[in-house]
Design a protein around this motif. Sequence first.
Motif, PDB file in Angstrom:
ATOM      1  N   ARG A  83     -14.710  38.119 120.723  1.00  0.00           N
ATOM      2  CA  ARG A  83     -14.692  37.764 119.298  1.00  0.00           C
ATOM      3  C   ARG A  83     -13.485  36.926 118.931  1.00  0.00           C
ATOM      4  O   ARG A  83     -13.591  35.957 118.229  1.00  0.00           O
ATOM      5  CB  ARG A  83     -14.714  39.025 118.451  1.00  0.00           C
ATOM      6  N   ALA A  84     -12.311  37.308 119.373  1.00  0.00           N
ATOM      7  CA  ALA A  84     -11.105  36.567 118.998  1.00  0.00           C
ATOM      8  C   ALA A  84     -10.310  36.232 120.244  1.00  0.00           C
ATOM      9  O   ALA A  84     -10.138  37.064 121.125  1.00  0.00           O
ATOM     10  CB  ALA A  84     -10.254  37.387 118.046  1.00  0.00           C
ATOM     11  N   VAL A  85      -9.836  35.015 120.291  1.00  0.00           N
ATOM     12  CA  VAL A  85      -9.009  34.593 121.417  1.00  0.00           C
ATOM     13  C   VAL A  85      -7.596  35.137 121.238  1.00  0.00           C
ATOM     14  O   VAL A  85      -6.945  35.532 122.179  1.00  0.00           O
ATOM     15  CB  VAL A  85      -8.994  33.056 121.516  1.00  0.00           C
ATOM     16  N   GLY A  86      -7.138  35.140 120.022  1.00  0.00           N
ATOM     17  CA  GLY A  86      -5.793  35.622 119.755  1.00  0.00           C
ATOM     18  C   GLY A  86      -5.612  35.925 118.286  1.00  0.00           C
ATOM     19  O   GLY A  86      -6.520  35.777 117.476  1.00  0.00           O
ATOM     20  N   LYS A  87      -4.388  36.345 117.963  1.00  0.00           N
ATOM     21  CA  LYS A  87      -4.072  36.634 116.573  1.00  0.00           C
ATOM     22  C   LYS A  87      -2.607  36.314 116.336  1.00  0.00           C
ATOM     23  O   LYS A  87      -1.789  36.369 117.260  1.00  0.00           O
ATOM     24  CB  LYS A  87      -4.395  38.073 116.212  1.00  0.00           C
ATOM     25  N   ARG A  88      -2.300  35.959 115.115  1.00  0.00           N
ATOM     26  CA  ARG A  88      -0.925  35.666 114.721  1.00  0.00           C
ATOM     27  C   ARG A  88      -0.646  36.378 113.413  1.00  0.00           C
ATOM     28  O   ARG A  88      -1.539  36.576 112.596  1.00  0.00           O
ATOM     29  CB  ARG A  88      -0.721  34.166 114.506  1.00  0.00           C
ATOM     30  N   THR A  89       0.599  36.715 113.197  1.00  0.00           N
ATOM     31  CA  THR A  89       1.006  37.340 111.952  1.00  0.00           C
ATOM     32  C   THR A  89       1.576  36.282 111.019  1.00  0.00           C
ATOM     33  O   THR A  89       2.384  35.456 111.437  1.00  0.00           O
ATOM     34  CB  THR A  89       2.071  38.422 112.204  1.00  0.00           C
ATOM     35  N   ILE A 115      -3.954  37.092 111.314  1.00  0.00           N
ATOM     36  CA  ILE A 115      -5.010  36.091 111.222  1.00  0.00           C
ATOM     37  C   ILE A 115      -5.507  35.851 112.637  1.00  0.00           C
ATOM     38  O   ILE A 115      -4.733  35.493 113.532  1.00  0.00           O
ATOM     39  CB  ILE A 115      -4.515  34.797 110.563  1.00  0.00           C
ATOM     40  N   TYR A 116      -6.793  36.100 112.837  1.00  0.00           N
ATOM     41  CA  TYR A 116      -7.410  35.950 114.155  1.00  0.00           C
ATOM     42  C   TYR A 116      -7.924  34.532 114.310  1.00  0.00           C
ATOM     43  O   TYR A 116      -8.393  33.926 113.359  1.00  0.00           O
ATOM     44  CB  TYR A 116      -8.572  36.938 114.290  1.00  0.00           C
ATOM     45  N   TYR A 117      -7.825  34.009 115.528  1.00  0.00           N
ATOM     46  CA  TYR A 117      -8.379  32.682 115.764  1.00  0.00           C
ATOM     47  C   TYR A 117      -9.335  32.740 116.944  1.00  0.00           C
ATOM     48  O   TYR A 117      -9.255  33.620 117.790  1.00  0.00           O
ATOM     49  CB  TYR A 117      -7.287  31.629 115.948  1.00  0.00           C
ATOM     50  N   TRP A 134      -6.067  40.147  95.194  1.00  0.00           N
ATOM     51  CA  TRP A 134      -6.137  38.751  94.812  1.00  0.00           C
ATOM     52  C   TRP A 134      -6.033  37.778  95.978  1.00  0.00           C
ATOM     53  O   TRP A 134      -6.372  36.625  95.820  1.00  0.00           O
ATOM     54  CB  TRP A 134      -5.016  38.428  93.815  1.00  0.00           C
ATOM     55  N   LEU A 135      -5.537  38.213  97.113  1.00  0.00           N
ATOM     56  CA  LEU A 135      -5.348  37.258  98.203  1.00  0.00           C
ATOM     57  C   LEU A 135      -6.313  37.508  99.346  1.00  0.00           C
ATOM     58  O   LEU A 135      -7.063  36.629  99.752  1.00  0.00           O
ATOM     59  CB  LEU A 135      -3.903  37.297  98.691  1.00  0.00           C
ATOM     60  N   TYR A 136      -6.329  38.709  99.884  1.00  0.00           N
ATOM     61  CA  TYR A 136      -7.122  38.970 101.091  1.00  0.00           C
ATOM     62  C   TYR A 136      -8.561  39.367 100.781  1.00  0.00           C
ATOM     63  O   TYR A 136      -9.437  39.116 101.568  1.00  0.00           O
ATOM     64  CB  TYR A 136      -6.441  40.028 101.963  1.00  0.00           C
ATOM     65  N   LEU A 137      -8.795  39.982  99.655  1.00  0.00           N
ATOM     66  CA  LEU A 137     -10.141  40.322  99.185  1.00  0.00           C
ATOM     67  C   LEU A 137     -11.005  41.062 100.195  1.00  0.00           C
ATOM     68  O   LEU A 137     -12.207  41.039 100.108  1.00  0.00           O
ATOM     69  CB  LEU A 137     -10.893  39.047  98.748  1.00  0.00           C
ATOM     70  N   VAL A 140       4.534  31.894 106.018  1.00  0.00           N
ATOM     71  CA  VAL A 140       5.459  31.767 107.131  1.00  0.00           C
ATOM     72  C   VAL A 140       4.825  32.461 108.333  1.00  0.00           C
ATOM     73  O   VAL A 140       4.428  33.616 108.251  1.00  0.00           O
ATOM     74  CB  VAL A 140       6.823  32.420 106.806  1.00  0.00           C
ATOM     75  N   MET A 141       4.730  31.727 109.436  1.00  0.00           N
ATOM     76  CA  MET A 141       4.142  32.297 110.644  1.00  0.00           C
ATOM     77  C   MET A 141       5.229  32.989 111.462  1.00  0.00           C
ATOM     78  O   MET A 141       6.296  32.420 111.716  1.00  0.00           O
ATOM     79  CB  MET A 141       3.484  31.192 111.480  1.00  0.00           C
ATOM     80  N   LEU A 142       4.958  34.197 111.847  1.00  0.00           N
ATOM     81  CA  LEU A 142       5.869  34.963 112.679  1.00  0.00           C
ATOM     82  C   LEU A 142       5.771  34.452 114.111  1.00  0.00           C
ATOM     83  O   LEU A 142       4.664  34.136 114.569  1.00  0.00           O
ATOM     84  CB  LEU A 142       5.474  36.439 112.621  1.00  0.00           C
ATOM     85  N   PRO A 143       6.891  34.322 114.826  1.00  0.00           N
ATOM     86  CA  PRO A 143       6.797  33.892 116.230  1.00  0.00           C
ATOM     87  C   PRO A 143       5.904  34.840 117.033  1.00  0.00           C
ATOM     88  O   PRO A 143       5.815  36.030 116.736  1.00  0.00           O
ATOM     89  CB  PRO A 143       8.238  33.964 116.730  1.00  0.00           C
ATOM     90  N   GLU A 144       5.262  34.280 118.035  1.00  0.00           N
ATOM     91  CA  GLU A 144       4.342  35.068 118.851  1.00  0.00           C
ATOM     92  C   GLU A 144       5.063  36.244 119.507  1.00  0.00           C
ATOM     93  O   GLU A 144       6.202  36.123 119.944  1.00  0.00           O
ATOM     94  CB  GLU A 144       3.730  34.179 119.935  1.00  0.00           C
ATOM     95  N   LYS A 145       4.400  37.379 119.535  1.00  0.00           N
ATOM     96  CA  LYS A 145       4.890  38.622 120.146  1.00  0.00           C
ATOM     97  C   LYS A 145       6.178  39.136 119.494  1.00  0.00           C
ATOM     98  O   LYS A 145       7.010  39.746 120.135  1.00  0.00           O
ATOM     99  CB  LYS A 145       5.078  38.443 121.647  1.00  0.00           C
ATOM    100  N   HIS A 146       6.339  38.875 118.206  1.00  0.00           N
ATOM    101  CA  HIS A 146       7.463  39.411 117.439  1.00  0.00           C
ATOM    102  C   HIS A 146       6.924  40.330 116.355  1.00  0.00           C
ATOM    103  O   HIS A 146       5.774  40.212 115.953  1.00  0.00           O
ATOM    104  CB  HIS A 146       8.268  38.283 116.786  1.00  0.00           C
TER     105      HIS A 146
END
Length: 156
Positions: A53-59, A24-26, A152-155, A73-79
Amino acid sequence: MLLKYSKKDSRRWSEVITGDETWIYYYDIQSKQQSSKWIFEDEQPDTIPKQTRAVGKRTFAVFFSTRGIIEYVMLPEKHTVTATWYTENCLPQVFQAVERLRPKTGLRGMKFHHDNAPAHTARKTKDYIKQSGLELIDHPPYSPDLAPCDFWLYLL
Protein backbone atom coordinates in the motif's frame (compact mmCIF):
# COMPACT_ATOMS: atom_id res chain seq x y z
CA MET A 1 -10.67 28.32 23.45
CA LEU A 2 -14.42 28.29 22.99
CA LEU A 3 -14.99 30.41 26.10
CA LYS A 4 -12.25 32.82 25.15
CA TYR A 5 -13.51 33.34 21.60
CA SER A 6 -17.26 32.92 22.14
CA LYS A 7 -17.92 36.63 21.63
CA LYS A 8 -19.31 37.76 18.30
CA ASP A 9 -15.95 39.18 17.22
CA SER A 10 -14.89 36.35 14.90
CA ARG A 11 -11.90 38.37 13.71
CA ARG A 12 -10.02 37.18 16.79
CA TRP A 13 -10.04 33.61 15.45
CA SER A 14 -7.67 34.79 12.71
CA GLU A 15 -5.11 35.59 15.41
CA VAL A 16 -4.76 31.92 16.37
CA ILE A 17 -2.03 29.74 14.86
CA THR A 18 -2.47 26.05 15.48
CA GLY A 19 -0.39 23.10 14.42
CA ASP A 20 0.22 19.42 14.71
CA GLU A 21 2.41 16.67 13.31
CA THR A 22 1.12 13.95 11.01
CA TRP A 23 2.41 11.05 8.98
CA ILE A 24 2.01 11.42 5.23
CA TYR A 25 2.28 8.17 3.28
CA TYR A 26 3.56 8.09 -0.26
CA TYR A 27 3.11 5.51 -2.99
CA ASP A 28 5.04 4.35 -6.05
CA ILE A 29 2.42 2.70 -8.21
CA GLN A 30 3.04 1.58 -11.78
CA SER A 31 0.40 2.34 -14.35
CA LYS A 32 -1.00 -0.44 -16.54
CA GLN A 33 1.04 0.92 -19.42
CA GLN A 34 4.27 0.86 -17.41
CA SER A 35 3.75 -2.73 -16.30
CA SER A 36 2.62 -4.09 -19.69
CA LYS A 37 4.94 -5.98 -22.02
CA TRP A 38 4.64 -7.82 -25.31
CA ILE A 39 4.46 -11.63 -25.20
CA PHE A 40 4.08 -14.33 -27.86
CA GLU A 41 0.82 -16.25 -28.19
CA ASP A 42 2.23 -19.41 -26.62
CA GLU A 43 3.83 -17.58 -23.64
CA GLN A 44 2.31 -17.15 -20.22
CA PRO A 45 2.16 -13.57 -18.94
CA ASP A 46 4.39 -12.73 -15.99
CA THR A 47 2.77 -12.70 -12.61
CA ILE A 48 2.87 -9.20 -11.22
CA PRO A 49 2.97 -9.30 -7.43
CA LYS A 50 0.57 -7.04 -5.64
CA GLN A 51 2.32 -3.90 -4.54
CA THR A 52 2.34 -2.81 -0.94
CA ARG A 53 0.00 0.00 0.00
CA ALA A 54 2.66 2.54 0.92
CA VAL A 55 6.27 2.74 -0.13
CA GLY A 56 7.16 5.03 2.72
CA LYS A 57 6.01 7.71 5.09
CA ARG A 58 7.29 11.06 6.28
CA THR A 59 6.37 13.22 9.23
CA PHE A 60 5.24 16.79 8.61
CA ALA A 61 4.46 19.53 11.07
CA VAL A 62 1.61 21.62 9.64
CA PHE A 63 0.57 25.03 10.98
CA PHE A 64 -2.49 26.98 9.94
CA SER A 65 -4.90 29.74 10.83
CA THR A 66 -8.39 30.61 9.64
CA ARG A 67 -6.82 31.89 6.43
CA GLY A 68 -5.28 28.54 5.53
CA ILE A 69 -1.96 26.76 5.86
CA ILE A 70 0.79 29.06 7.08
CA GLU A 71 3.73 26.68 6.84
CA TYR A 72 4.58 23.00 6.81
CA VAL A 73 7.92 21.58 7.86
CA MET A 74 9.14 18.12 6.92
CA LEU A 75 10.94 16.19 9.62
CA PRO A 76 14.21 14.57 8.49
CA GLU A 77 13.86 10.89 7.68
CA LYS A 78 14.10 8.51 10.66
CA HIS A 79 13.92 11.37 13.19
CA THR A 80 11.38 11.99 15.90
CA VAL A 81 9.88 15.26 17.05
CA THR A 82 11.91 16.60 19.96
CA ALA A 83 11.88 19.94 21.72
CA THR A 84 15.26 20.74 20.17
CA TRP A 85 14.04 20.11 16.60
CA TYR A 86 10.78 21.89 17.32
CA THR A 87 12.41 25.07 18.67
CA GLU A 88 15.49 25.21 16.43
CA ASN A 89 14.11 24.07 13.08
CA CYS A 90 10.32 24.01 13.00
CA LEU A 91 9.03 27.02 14.91
CA PRO A 92 11.53 29.53 13.42
CA GLN A 93 10.28 28.61 9.93
CA VAL A 94 6.67 28.99 11.04
CA PHE A 95 7.27 32.36 12.70
CA GLN A 96 9.16 33.65 9.63
CA ALA A 97 6.22 32.59 7.44
CA VAL A 98 3.81 34.50 9.71
CA GLU A 99 5.99 37.60 9.46
CA ARG A 100 5.98 37.32 5.64
CA LEU A 101 2.18 37.00 5.64
CA ARG A 102 1.74 39.90 8.09
CA PRO A 103 4.51 42.36 7.17
CA LYS A 104 3.07 45.24 9.20
CA THR A 105 2.29 43.46 12.46
CA GLY A 106 4.29 40.21 12.29
CA LEU A 107 3.75 38.04 15.36
CA ARG A 108 2.30 40.87 17.45
CA GLY A 109 -1.11 39.92 18.85
CA MET A 110 -0.92 36.32 17.60
CA LYS A 111 -1.81 33.37 19.80
CA PHE A 112 -0.29 29.92 19.44
CA HIS A 113 -1.98 26.56 20.03
CA HIS A 114 -0.75 22.97 19.86
CA ASP A 115 -1.54 19.75 21.70
CA ASN A 116 0.18 18.29 24.76
CA ALA A 117 2.84 16.23 22.98
CA PRO A 118 6.08 16.01 24.97
CA ALA A 119 7.98 18.24 22.52
CA HIS A 120 5.24 20.87 22.84
CA THR A 121 5.12 20.91 26.63
CA ALA A 122 8.89 20.94 27.18
CA ARG A 123 10.29 23.92 29.07
CA LYS A 124 12.52 24.74 26.08
CA THR A 125 9.48 25.02 23.79
CA LYS A 126 7.44 27.11 26.23
CA ASP A 127 10.37 29.48 26.76
CA TYR A 128 10.92 29.85 23.01
CA ILE A 129 7.26 30.69 22.35
CA LYS A 130 7.20 33.18 25.23
CA GLN A 131 10.44 34.79 23.99
CA SER A 132 8.85 35.16 20.53
CA GLY A 133 6.10 37.28 22.06
CA LEU A 134 3.23 34.90 21.36
CA GLU A 135 0.51 34.02 23.81
CA LEU A 136 0.29 30.26 24.28
CA ILE A 137 -3.23 28.87 24.38
CA ASP A 138 -3.32 25.86 26.67
CA HIS A 139 -4.67 22.58 25.38
CA PRO A 140 -6.76 20.69 27.95
CA PRO A 141 -5.06 17.51 29.17
CA TYR A 142 -6.41 14.23 27.82
CA SER A 143 -8.44 15.96 25.13
CA PRO A 144 -7.20 14.73 21.75
CA ASP A 145 -10.74 15.18 20.42
CA LEU A 146 -10.50 18.95 20.92
CA ALA A 147 -7.49 19.57 18.68
CA PRO A 148 -8.45 21.96 15.83
CA CYS A 149 -6.23 20.00 13.45
CA ASP A 150 -8.52 17.01 13.80
CA PHE A 151 -11.52 19.02 12.63
CA TRP A 152 -10.24 21.58 10.16
CA LEU A 153 -7.05 20.20 8.64
CA TYR A 154 -6.89 16.41 8.57
CA LEU A 155 -10.64 15.68 8.52
CA LEU A 156 -10.08 11.97 9.16
